[in-house]
Design a protein around this motif. Sequence first.
Motif, short mmCIF file in Angstrom:
data_model
loop_
_atom_site.label_atom_id
_atom_site.label_comp_id
_atom_site.label_asym_id
_atom_site.label_seq_id
_atom_site.Cartn_x
_atom_site.Cartn_y
_atom_site.Cartn_z
N GLU A 1 42.93 42.75 36.92
CA GLU A 1 42.64 43.75 37.94
C GLU A 1 41.24 44.33 37.77
OE1 GLU A 1 45.72 46.67 38.02
OE2 GLU A 1 46.96 45.48 39.38
N ALA A 2 40.86 44.58 36.52
CA ALA A 2 39.52 45.13 36.27
C ALA A 2 38.46 44.17 36.79
CB ALA A 2 39.33 45.39 34.78
N ALA A 3 38.69 42.87 36.59
CA ALA A 3 37.71 41.88 37.04
C ALA A 3 37.69 41.79 38.57
CB ALA A 3 38.03 40.52 36.44
N ILE A 4 38.87 41.82 39.17
CA ILE A 4 38.96 41.75 40.63
C ILE A 4 38.31 42.98 41.26
CG2 ILE A 4 40.59 41.83 42.57
CD1 ILE A 4 42.48 40.13 40.82
N ALA A 5 38.57 44.15 40.66
CA ALA A 5 38.05 45.39 41.22
C ALA A 5 36.52 45.40 41.22
CB ALA A 5 38.58 46.59 40.43
N ILE A 6 35.93 44.68 40.29
CA ILE A 6 34.47 44.66 40.19
C ILE A 6 33.88 43.66 41.18
CG2 ILE A 6 33.43 43.03 38.58
CD1 ILE A 6 32.94 45.40 36.73
N GLY A 7 34.76 42.84 41.76
CA GLY A 7 34.32 41.88 42.78
C GLY A 7 34.21 40.45 42.28
N MET A 8 34.80 40.17 41.10
CA MET A 8 34.73 38.80 40.58
C MET A 8 35.64 37.88 41.38
SD MET A 8 34.67 38.57 36.51
CE MET A 8 33.86 39.78 35.50
N GLY A 9 35.18 36.64 41.52
CA GLY A 9 35.98 35.63 42.20
C GLY A 9 36.94 34.97 41.22
N PRO A 10 37.90 34.18 41.74
CA PRO A 10 38.91 33.56 40.88
C PRO A 10 38.32 32.73 39.75
CG PRO A 10 39.33 33.08 43.21
CD PRO A 10 38.04 33.83 43.16
N ARG A 11 37.21 32.03 40.01
CA ARG A 11 36.68 31.17 38.96
C ARG A 11 36.21 32.00 37.77
NH1 ARG A 11 31.55 27.93 40.18
NH2 ARG A 11 30.74 29.73 39.04
N ASP A 12 35.47 33.08 38.06
CA ASP A 12 34.99 33.93 36.96
C ASP A 12 36.14 34.65 36.28
OD1 ASP A 12 32.34 33.27 37.22
OD2 ASP A 12 31.93 34.84 38.69
N VAL A 13 37.13 35.07 37.06
CA VAL A 13 38.27 35.75 36.46
C VAL A 13 38.93 34.82 35.44
CG1 VAL A 13 40.56 36.73 36.86
CG2 VAL A 13 38.70 37.22 38.46
N TRP A 14 39.07 33.55 35.79
CA TRP A 14 39.70 32.60 34.87
C TRP A 14 38.80 32.27 33.69
CZ3 TRP A 14 44.59 31.08 34.35
CH2 TRP A 14 45.45 31.40 35.41
N THR A 15 37.54 31.91 33.95
CA THR A 15 36.72 31.41 32.84
C THR A 15 36.20 32.53 31.95
OG1 THR A 15 34.72 31.44 34.18
CG2 THR A 15 35.97 29.39 34.16
N ARG A 16 36.05 33.72 32.48
CA ARG A 16 35.44 34.79 31.69
C ARG A 16 36.47 35.76 31.11
NH1 ARG A 16 31.16 33.68 29.69
NH2 ARG A 16 30.80 35.90 29.38
N VAL A 17 37.58 35.93 31.80
CA VAL A 17 38.53 36.96 31.36
C VAL A 17 39.84 36.36 30.84
CG1 VAL A 17 39.87 38.97 32.11
CG2 VAL A 17 37.51 38.69 32.90
N ILE A 18 40.47 35.49 31.63
CA ILE A 18 41.81 35.03 31.25
C ILE A 18 41.76 33.98 30.14
CG2 ILE A 18 43.93 33.94 32.06
CD1 ILE A 18 43.37 35.10 34.81
N LEU A 19 41.02 32.89 30.38
CA LEU A 19 41.09 31.78 29.42
C LEU A 19 40.57 32.12 28.03
CD1 LEU A 19 40.42 28.70 31.73
CD2 LEU A 19 42.58 29.56 30.83
N PRO A 20 39.44 32.84 27.90
CA PRO A 20 39.01 33.15 26.53
C PRO A 20 40.08 33.91 25.74
CG PRO A 20 37.29 33.73 28.10
CD PRO A 20 38.50 33.36 28.90
N GLN A 21 40.74 34.84 26.42
CA GLN A 21 41.78 35.61 25.71
C GLN A 21 43.02 34.79 25.48
OE1 GLN A 21 42.23 39.87 26.68
NE2 GLN A 21 40.91 39.45 28.43
#
Lengths: 215, 256
Positions: A119-139
């Motif tokens: 949600e934090a990533a979406i709220a900032i305006g990130m698209g699905p690709r960045d949400v996955w590669t930068r936030v979800i997958l690393p964690q």
Amino acid sequence: MFSIPVFLDSFYPLFLAARYTLLISVLGIALGLVIGTLICAARLSPYGPLRRFAAVWVSFLRGVPLLVQLLVFFYTLPVIGIDVPAIVAAVVTVGICASAYISEIWRGAIAALPRGQTEAAIAIGMGPRDVWTRVILPQAFTMSLPALINELILLVKASSLVSVVGIMEVTRASQAQAATTFRPLEVYIAAACIYLLINLCLAALGRYLEHRTAV
Amino acid sequence: MQAASVDIRKVNKFYGPFHALKDIDLAIQPGKVTCLIGPSGSGKSTLLRCINFLEEYDSGEIRIDGEMIGYDAPGRRMPGRKLRGMRRAIGMVFQQFNLWPHMTARENVAEGLIRVRGMSRAEAGERAAEALEKVGLGDKMANHPSRLSGGQQQRVAIARAIAMEPRVMLFDEPTSALDPELVGEVLNVMKALATEGMTMVVVTHEMGFAAHVADQVAFMEKGELVGVDSPARILHEPEDARIQAFLRTYHERNSF
């Protein structure tokens, strides 16, 4: 009586064979990671048929013993006119089998991630690709490391099964060695030592990686 | 009268049969602070989350500087790219901070600038440093969230939002997860933002903040907007019995 010289002598051929054990396990887990990631993506996709395909893939591969999968695969290939070396068939089978477990490991890790992270990533305006590669997958990767190392260790042991399709890995080499020396006890204990050595190294590698990625 | 920054009209939302937001009308003027108060489960957070479309609303419209968010026309969802473009202009701060644990404070702030605003690493890093200085965390930039107190984490989250230069900031109970002694530092940062003229919508249980900082206070109960007025009128001379009852329990709980 247990003969120390025979025990020590059997290490050399087994070490040579260990290259195959390692090759199959490492390539198997690499292939399993690639396919497993795709299967997990399919499992989480909004597209129904893809989700069902992934679910069937996982339950089939988890439900059939690897030994049976190896035999089926190995004897199916020539029938459908595919002629590949046994080692390739072995790696592919091990990889496919691992993909089922790996996709579940991923899925669990992703599900465990708090909803607020995306949600934090979406709220900032990130698209699905960045949400996955930068936030979800690393964690998700960090969280699943222990389970992935566990899977790699299982694969090293499971690679002994590919001896049935004639690959000279540690188990098959020790069988051959035992047959020629008539000293099965020494040879098999040496084989056990080699598996143990490989897996202790992997566990240490896992601890090192976990320590490095710890936050 | 000036055009509203956020204009909420006849907004309804349902969770299955549950009517979570009932015909909400609320205008948020630019440069003003609006506090949403009310009992838990009253729909304040839901309403806030509709403003940046983290939550879909089912009917009515919410306009950000005149542009409707979430839908191109009633009932027709806007394309993801367009929605993301609108969200860039709306900062949000969450109750649970939602910092990314695998990044340092500075990386948390810079990430959106790099990925969403397309800045170079160097430029984003500098902007992030400025934003962190502003919330008083210039010396904690290299820390991961796990090495920060709750109050510090929330200030990083505020820096992450303001670095994007939003036109509106949404705060969803920003101090509710904090130990009491850490609430003040976060409220101070928010007060400073308000003084600078940031348009803010704040869901809060901090009545002191609502009384002293808000330009208007909206009281919600059971999905209904019961009253909107100046803090003095809502908090000190409420006419509606439901607001009176809420404030009575609030005062009872906070007196000793």
